[in-house]
Design an enzyme around this catalytic site. Sequence first.
Site, PDB file in Angstrom:
ATOM      1  N   TYR A  15      31.541 -64.957  95.437  1.00 24.45           N
ATOM      2  CA  TYR A  15      32.862 -64.811  96.277  1.00 24.45           C
ATOM      3  C   TYR A  15      32.676 -63.835  97.704  1.00 24.45           C
ATOM      4  O   TYR A  15      33.229 -64.060  98.612  1.00 24.45           O
ATOM      5  CB  TYR A  15      33.914 -64.167  95.566  1.00 24.45           C
ATOM      6  CG  TYR A  15      35.415 -63.954  96.068  1.00 24.45           C
ATOM      7  CD1 TYR A  15      36.021 -64.846  96.097  1.00 24.45           C
ATOM      8  CD2 TYR A  15      35.615 -62.593  96.535  1.00 24.45           C
ATOM      9  CE1 TYR A  15      37.418 -64.845  96.651  1.00 24.45           C
ATOM     10  CE2 TYR A  15      36.921 -62.454  97.091  1.00 24.45           C
ATOM     11  CZ  TYR A  15      37.810 -63.429  97.050  1.00 24.45           C
ATOM     12  OH  TYR A  15      39.047 -63.333  97.535  1.00 24.45           O
ATOM     13  N   SER A  63      38.758 -61.320 102.926  1.00 23.54           N
ATOM     14  CA  SER A  63      39.152 -60.523 102.065  1.00 23.54           C
ATOM     15  C   SER A  63      38.482 -58.958 102.164  1.00 23.54           C
ATOM     16  O   SER A  63      37.624 -58.834 103.038  1.00 23.54           O
ATOM     17  CB  SER A  63      38.242 -61.125 100.502  1.00 23.54           C
ATOM     18  OG  SER A  63      38.085 -60.328  99.566  1.00 23.54           O
TER      19      SER A  63
END
Length: 252
Positions: A156, A143
């Site tokens: 996250y 990500s």
Amino acid sequence: MGILAGKVALLSGGSRGIGRAIAEKYYEEGAKLYILSRHEDEITRAAAEIDRNKEGRVIGLACDVSSEEQVNAVIDTIKKNGDCVEILVNCAGINLRGPLAEMPMENWDKVMAVNLTGAFLLSKACYPMMKQLGRGKIVNIASLMSEIGRPTIAPYTASKGGIKMFSRAAAVEWAKDNIQVNAIIPGYIATDINVSLQQDENFNRYICERTPAGRWGRPDEIAATALFLVSRGADFITGTEIAVDGGILAAL
């Protein structure tokens, strides 16, 4: 036949979004697919839709990738079918938001378990098959948060930073077995999950202004990179990250 004809691929998070796009690309290129999701109805439906030629090349299995027992059950099923995983894509992921100072321990644990531990468990479970074959490809979906931080998504961000370093560690350790491990860093990708964000005029402007390419990325653009990384052309590429982000990281 496509470049993946005769190969067996296992994909977590394969029922929608980026994982679904990768599954469809691999199917087009001839691979036999095992796709995973926690939701049995969803993954069964996705498998039927991807296998549009009704060739029996897509098998959907319900699996919580944070459970070693369930991951091992998936591997047992694959072996019972006489298959051997040569390609693994770790795409399963969740995000539970909240201020770091108020983050419940259970939320932290859940995000880390799915996003990071899931990739570890699947990679570890597939390693013996790849070693036996004498080759293997693992693609981990990282990500932008592997590289930058944002408020309210600490679990996250930590998990995706972990994915980047796990990919490098596995790449170094398994290079001698002819197993290549790499990560893809998607930018802002226009998936079905974030349609409402794309339709929000202010947010859409924010994304397009922040992205040098001036637009959202498409799931098929991530899938094209995932196809390259499991092709023969990437046999000497391992332990690296490819950003498919329209230039965001380059501009920071």
